[in-house]
Design a protein around this motif. Structure first.
Motif, PDB file in Angstrom:
ATOM      1  N   PHE A  60       3.361  14.663  -8.692  1.00 23.96           N
ATOM      2  CA  PHE A  60       2.800  13.804  -7.649  1.00 23.96           C
ATOM      3  C   PHE A  60       3.467  12.431  -7.673  1.00 23.96           C
ATOM      4  CE2 PHE A  60      -0.539  11.060  -5.763  1.00 23.96           C
ATOM      5  CZ  PHE A  60      -0.627  11.691  -4.533  1.00 23.96           C
ATOM      6  N   MET A  61       3.700  11.916  -8.877  1.00 30.27           N
ATOM      7  CA  MET A  61       4.352  10.614  -8.966  1.00 30.27           C
ATOM      8  C   MET A  61       5.760  10.666  -8.381  1.00 30.27           C
ATOM      9  SD  MET A  61       4.480   7.961 -12.108  1.00 30.27           S
ATOM     10  CE  MET A  61       2.832   7.356 -11.972  1.00 30.27           C
ATOM     11  N   LYS A  62       6.465  11.760  -8.629  1.00 36.15           N
ATOM     12  CA  LYS A  62       7.813  11.893  -8.054  1.00 36.15           C
ATOM     13  C   LYS A  62       7.741  11.979  -6.528  1.00 36.15           C
ATOM     14  CE  LYS A  62       9.796  14.061 -12.106  1.00 36.15           C
ATOM     15  NZ  LYS A  62       9.855  15.381 -12.748  1.00 36.15           N
ATOM     16  N   ILE A  63       6.682  12.562  -6.011  1.00 38.41           N
ATOM     17  CA  ILE A  63       6.516  12.595  -4.563  1.00 38.41           C
ATOM     18  C   ILE A  63       6.247  11.173  -4.048  1.00 38.41           C
ATOM     19  CG2 ILE A  63       5.005  13.407  -2.701  1.00 38.41           C
ATOM     20  CD1 ILE A  63       4.647  16.011  -4.278  1.00 38.41           C
ATOM     21  N   LEU A  64       5.467  10.410  -4.785  1.00 37.04           N
ATOM     22  CA  LEU A  64       5.181   9.030  -4.371  1.00 37.04           C
ATOM     23  C   LEU A  64       6.455   8.184  -4.342  1.00 37.04           C
ATOM     24  CD1 LEU A  64       1.865   8.093  -6.252  1.00 37.04           C
ATOM     25  CD2 LEU A  64       2.156   8.832  -3.887  1.00 37.04           C
ATOM     26  N   THR A  65       7.319   8.370  -5.348  1.00 37.03           N
ATOM     27  CA  THR A  65       8.524   7.536  -5.411  1.00 37.03           C
ATOM     28  C   THR A  65       9.611   8.033  -4.468  1.00 37.03           C
ATOM     29  OG1 THR A  65       9.500   8.875  -7.159  1.00 37.03           O
ATOM     30  CG2 THR A  65       8.171   6.992  -7.847  1.00 37.03           C
ATOM     31  N   GLU A  76      -2.808  20.005   1.087  1.00 35.96           N
ATOM     32  CA  GLU A  76      -3.283  19.048   2.107  1.00 35.96           C
ATOM     33  C   GLU A  76      -3.929  17.806   1.496  1.00 35.96           C
ATOM     34  OE1 GLU A  76      -3.355  19.445   5.614  1.00 35.96           O
ATOM     35  OE2 GLU A  76      -2.062  21.197   5.404  1.00 35.96           O
ATOM     36  N   VAL A  77      -3.232  17.147   0.603  1.00 39.57           N
ATOM     37  CA  VAL A  77      -3.793  15.955  -0.027  1.00 39.57           C
ATOM     38  C   VAL A  77      -3.516  14.718   0.823  1.00 39.57           C
ATOM     39  CG1 VAL A  77      -3.543  14.370  -1.984  1.00 39.57           C
ATOM     40  CG2 VAL A  77      -3.668  16.832  -2.372  1.00 39.57           C
ATOM     41  N   SER A  78      -4.563  13.950   1.105  1.00 39.48           N
ATOM     42  CA  SER A  78      -4.405  12.665   1.779  1.00 39.48           C
ATOM     43  C   SER A  78      -5.133  11.620   0.958  1.00 39.48           C
ATOM     44  CB  SER A  78      -5.003  12.686   3.182  1.00 39.48           C
ATOM     45  OG  SER A  78      -4.364  13.658   3.957  1.00 39.48           O
ATOM     46  N   THR A  79      -4.451  10.504   0.679  1.00 43.42           N
ATOM     47  CA  THR A  79      -5.104   9.459  -0.108  1.00 43.42           C
ATOM     48  C   THR A  79      -4.293   8.171   0.021  1.00 43.42           C
ATOM     49  OG1 THR A  79      -6.007   8.928  -2.284  1.00 43.42           O
ATOM     50  CG2 THR A  79      -3.917  10.061  -2.265  1.00 43.42           C
ATOM     51  N   THR A  80      -4.909   7.038  -0.331  1.00 43.73           N
ATOM     52  CA  THR A  80      -4.156   5.778  -0.286  1.00 43.73           C
ATOM     53  C   THR A  80      -4.341   5.013  -1.585  1.00 43.73           C
ATOM     54  OG1 THR A  80      -6.040   4.658   0.689  1.00 43.73           O
ATOM     55  CG2 THR A  80      -4.358   5.418   2.213  1.00 43.73           C
ATOM     56  N   PHE A  81      -3.342   4.210  -1.897  1.00 45.87           N
ATOM     57  CA  PHE A  81      -3.389   3.344  -3.079  1.00 45.87           C
ATOM     58  C   PHE A  81      -3.218   1.902  -2.595  1.00 45.87           C
ATOM     59  CE2 PHE A  81      -1.885   7.495  -4.416  1.00 45.87           C
ATOM     60  CZ  PHE A  81      -2.683   7.753  -5.521  1.00 45.87           C
ATOM     61  N   THR A  82      -4.213   1.057  -2.871  1.00 48.09           N
ATOM     62  CA  THR A  82      -4.287  -0.283  -2.286  1.00 48.09           C
ATOM     63  C   THR A  82      -3.825  -1.352  -3.271  1.00 48.09           C
ATOM     64  OG1 THR A  82      -6.321   0.607  -1.351  1.00 48.09           O
ATOM     65  CG2 THR A  82      -5.896  -1.712  -0.960  1.00 48.09           C
ATOM     66  N   MET A 142       0.838  -1.205   0.000  1.00 50.79           N
ATOM     67  CA  MET A 142       0.000   0.000   0.000  1.00 50.79           C
ATOM     68  C   MET A 142       0.874   1.257   0.000  1.00 50.79           C
ATOM     69  SD  MET A 142      -3.232   0.852   2.317  1.00 50.79           S
ATOM     70  CE  MET A 142      -2.704   1.522   3.871  1.00 50.79           C
ATOM     71  N   ILE A 143       0.403   2.277  -0.695  1.00 53.39           N
ATOM     72  CA  ILE A 143       1.078   3.570  -0.650  1.00 53.39           C
ATOM     73  C   ILE A 143       0.111   4.530   0.030  1.00 53.39           C
ATOM     74  CG2 ILE A 143       2.079   5.442  -1.999  1.00 53.39           C
ATOM     75  CD1 ILE A 143       2.561   3.484  -4.248  1.00 53.39           C
ATOM     76  N   SER A 144       0.579   5.223   1.071  1.00 54.39           N
ATOM     77  CA  SER A 144      -0.361   6.175   1.662  1.00 54.39           C
ATOM     78  C   SER A 144       0.271   7.555   1.806  1.00 54.39           C
ATOM     79  CB  SER A 144      -0.930   5.642   2.973  1.00 54.39           C
ATOM     80  OG  SER A 144      -0.017   5.861   3.999  1.00 54.39           O
ATOM     81  N   LYS A 187       5.182  19.833   2.419  1.00 55.54           N
ATOM     82  CA  LYS A 187       4.516  19.482   3.673  1.00 55.54           C
ATOM     83  C   LYS A 187       3.953  18.086   3.529  1.00 55.54           C
ATOM     84  CE  LYS A 187       1.264  21.118   6.440  1.00 55.54           C
ATOM     85  NZ  LYS A 187      -0.153  21.390   6.311  1.00 55.54           N
ATOM     86  N   GLY A 188       3.830  17.359   4.645  1.00 53.27           N
ATOM     87  CA  GLY A 188       3.158  16.071   4.610  1.00 53.27           C
ATOM     88  C   GLY A 188       4.115  14.902   4.453  1.00 53.27           C
ATOM     89  N   THR A 189       3.562  13.692   4.493  1.00 52.99           N
ATOM     90  CA  THR A 189       4.399  12.491   4.454  1.00 52.99           C
ATOM     91  C   THR A 189       3.817  11.450   3.505  1.00 52.99           C
ATOM     92  OG1 THR A 189       3.141  11.653   6.308  1.00 52.99           O
ATOM     93  CG2 THR A 189       5.272  12.656   6.818  1.00 52.99           C
ATOM     94  N   VAL A 190       4.718  10.552   3.053  1.00 54.69           N
ATOM     95  CA  VAL A 190       4.319   9.446   2.186  1.00 54.69           C
ATOM     96  C   VAL A 190       4.890   8.159   2.771  1.00 54.69           C
ATOM     97  CG1 VAL A 190       4.541   8.444  -0.118  1.00 54.69           C
ATOM     98  CG2 VAL A 190       4.378  10.926   0.137  1.00 54.69           C
ATOM     99  N   VAL A 191       4.070   7.127   2.885  1.00 50.05           N
ATOM    100  CA  VAL A 191       4.568   5.810   3.284  1.00 50.05           C
ATOM    101  C   VAL A 191       4.485   4.908   2.060  1.00 50.05           C
ATOM    102  CG1 VAL A 191       4.258   3.855   4.833  1.00 50.05           C
ATOM    103  CG2 VAL A 191       3.710   6.172   5.607  1.00 50.05           C
ATOM    104  N   ARG A 192       5.631   4.283   1.705  1.00 48.53           N
ATOM    105  CA  ARG A 192       5.655   3.492   0.479  1.00 48.53           C
ATOM    106  C   ARG A 192       6.325   2.151   0.739  1.00 48.53           C
ATOM    107  NH1 ARG A 192       9.543   7.518   0.271  1.00 48.53           N
ATOM    108  NH2 ARG A 192       8.216   9.036  -0.765  1.00 48.53           N
TER     109      ARG A 192
END
Ligand SMILES: Nc1ncnc2c1ncn2[C@@H]1O[C@H](COP(=O)(O)OP(=O)(O)OP(=O)(O)O)[C@@H](O)[C@H]1O
Ligand SMILES: [Mg+2]
Length: 532
Positions: free
Chosen positions: A43-48, A19-25, A1-3, A55-60
């Motif tokens: 956004f994809m570069k932020i995900l990777t 302030e974007v919050s979302t998850t990819f299952t 999961m990516i959150s 601001k904010g965090t990504v869990v990958r």
């Protein structure tokens, strides 16, 4: 999961995400959509993790497979190495090891370091890396003889396959693909669709290709109003859901406006009277209602119109027996044709059939445009009287040098043009106001294409040579291009896999078959009638 939690990102005054919050299952396949410049690649570069959000965090997950939008980035590397680079820690260790071995005077420290590196290489399956990569490439239809070649020698569709192998190398838990169908012909797109629907990790694909998204994705994460909303279903279902939500919002707004009008009437009637406290409270209510305005839609249409400074002569181009080899392989085999003013010729055919090669052969004889290191092997090419070519190359990003503002880049192609004209053209192509000061290296794929159209609009050539101009463009921009090409009075040579464009623009077709090029005078409709 990516959150993703509370991610915000802006460039100067331009807010991309708030302030974007979302998850990819896992098990779901997401389309990531939005118009050119909305922030999909960002956004994809932020995900990777390539870009840090402000601001904010990504869990990958630990292993991500990535296909970047710039498919020309690995041109100087060998195919097999490009695949292995998909496992970054492994590739770094292999490179460092080679560097140490290349040094004739190895120190003790070097020796210790080698031990560590061998450890990493072992853990990452480095000893079978070449054979693992070769298996992947074979599976993706890249034959053995190509594995040792440089990426720059492959044609577009093959490159995408190699880059997919790179993304898949090391068995990632999630696959992130930025515009994977660019440069692919229809058969290859169908192949990719089948391939992706059987992938069982988390898939996120950016694309402007509706058909592709509808057939592959189970969910759509749409970038709009500086946030991301995820809808169930493919592209068409997302558009439908959005339209319904918008209709509801609009009717709410209509009701609100009615209420405001009533309140204002009350205020006007009693403002001077005795009911002042009621008037004040109603004024406050009007203010509250008014601040809640409908956000502006993210859809913007560019306006493209190509004019000519002056028309060319009637005989635009004449070429005979044009032949071109790559090594042993004969790509163009003695093709001859005459082109008349006003003809709109679409070059169509499978990836690797030689469409770009033919265009480059024709351009070798045109001053100022000849590609470096390119020549035809035999044959003759003559451009007619007053021929002025505007060229849109396949790798359009590499023709825009970094370090300039968008306005300065454009101005250099016609230094005597007035700044208002430059700004006007930029504005009609959606670089209005502050966007004109943006630096060229910051441009998104679609923005690079739009800026190149600005150059063609400014310089007013009487021949347009366009090599897959719709890659990277959103639907609105493709539509604008379609109309502009239909109205253009000059001559057009166009490579595209977009059947609507071929249908509506072409007056003549050059169809690339495996062994020969068919020259068909007439629109696509007529050709289909004869060949179905
Ligand atoms: N380093 C930067 N400095 C300033 N602006 C930037 C920078 N990087 C990106 N941008 C801007 O941010 C916006 C989003 O860029 P991004 O590449 O994410 O768009 P995109 O949605 O992928 O578009 P496309 O469909 O054209 O590929 C664009 O307007 C781009 O010009
Ligand atoms: Mg992009």
């Amino acid at each position: 999961m990516i959150s993703v939690s509370n991610v915000s990102m802006r460039y100067g005054a331009k807010v991309l995400f708030e302030e974007v919050s979302t998850t990819f299952t896992p098990g779901r396949r997401y389309g990531l959509t939005g118009p050119n410049g909305a922030g999909k690649s960002t956004f994809m570069k932020i995900l990777t993790g390539e870009l840090e959000p402000q601001k904010g965090t990504v869990v990958r997950p630990r292993k991500l497979g990535v296909l970047r939008q710039d498919q020309f980035a690995f041109d100087s590397h060998r195919v097999i190495d490009t695949v292995i680079m998909g496992n970054q820690p492994l590739w770094a260790a292999l490179e460092e090891r080679d560097r140490i071995y290349a040094n004739p005077e190895m120190t003790d420290q070097d020796g210790m370091r080698l031990g560590e590196l061998e450890g990493t290489i072992g853990e990452e399956d480095g000893y079978t890396a070449e054979s693992d990569a070769a298996v992947l490439l074979d599976g993706l239809d890249i034959p053995e003889p190509l594995h040792e070649r440089k990426m720059g020698e492959l044609q577009g569709g093959q490159k995408v396959r190699v880059l997919l192998a790179q993304a898949l190398f090391g068995k990632p838990q999630a696959l992130l693909l930025d515009e994977p169908t660019n440069y692919l012909d229809l058969d290859s797109i169908h192949w990719l669709q089948d391939f992706l629907t059987s992938y069982d990790g988390t898939l996120i694909a950016i694309s402007h290709d509706r058909h592709f998204l509808n057939s592959v994705t189970t969910h759509t994460a749409d970038i709009d109003y500086q946030t991301i909303i995820t809808y169930a279903g493919g592209y068409d279902e997302m558009v439908l859901a959005k339209t319904q939500i918008r209709a509801r919002l609009e009717s709410e707004i209509a009701q609100r406006e009615k209420k405001i009008a009533q309140l204002n009437e009350f205020i006007a009637r009693f403002a001077a009277g005795t009911r002042s406290s009621q008037v004040t409270s109603r004024r406050k209510e009007v203010e509250r209602l008014q601040t809640n305005e409908l956000a502006r839609s993210n859809i913007q249409r560019p306006y493209i119109r190509f004019d000519q400074t002056r028309p060319s002569g009637k005989h635009v181009l004449e070429f005979k027996h044009v032949t071109r080899y790559y090594g042993e392989l004969e790509v163009i085999d003695g093709f001859s044709a005459n082109v008349l003013r006003g003809e709109k010729i679409c070059l169509m055919g499978r990836n690797g059939a030689g469409k770009t090669t033919l265009l480059k052969c024709l351009l070798t004889n045109y001053p100022g445009l000849a590609e470096k290191d390119f020549a035809l092997d035999s044959g003759t090419v003559f451009w007619g009287h007053e021929a002025q070519i505007g060229y849109f190359p396949q790798d359009v990003g590499s023709t825009i040098e970094p370090g300039l503002s968008v306005a300065d880049w454009l101005h250099q192609w016609k230094p005597d043009a007035h700044m208002e004209d430059i700004r006007g053209i930029l504005g009609q192509m959606l670089f209005s106001g502050e966007e004109g000061a943006k630096l060229t290296q910051a441009l998104s794929g679609g923005e690079q294409a739009r800026l190149t159209f600005c150059k063609l609009i400014l310089t007013k050539p009487n021949i347009l040579i366009l090599d897959e101009p719709t890659n990277h463009l959103d639907l609105e921009a493709i539509n604008a291009l379609n109309i502009a090409l239909q109205r253009y009075e000059g001559t057009v040579l166009l490579v595209t896999h977009d059947h609507d464009l071929i249908d509506e623009v072409a007056t003549r077709l050059w169809i690339f078959h495996d062994d020969a090029i068919q020259d068909f005078s007439g629109p696509y409709e007529e050709w289909k009638g004869k060949h179905s």
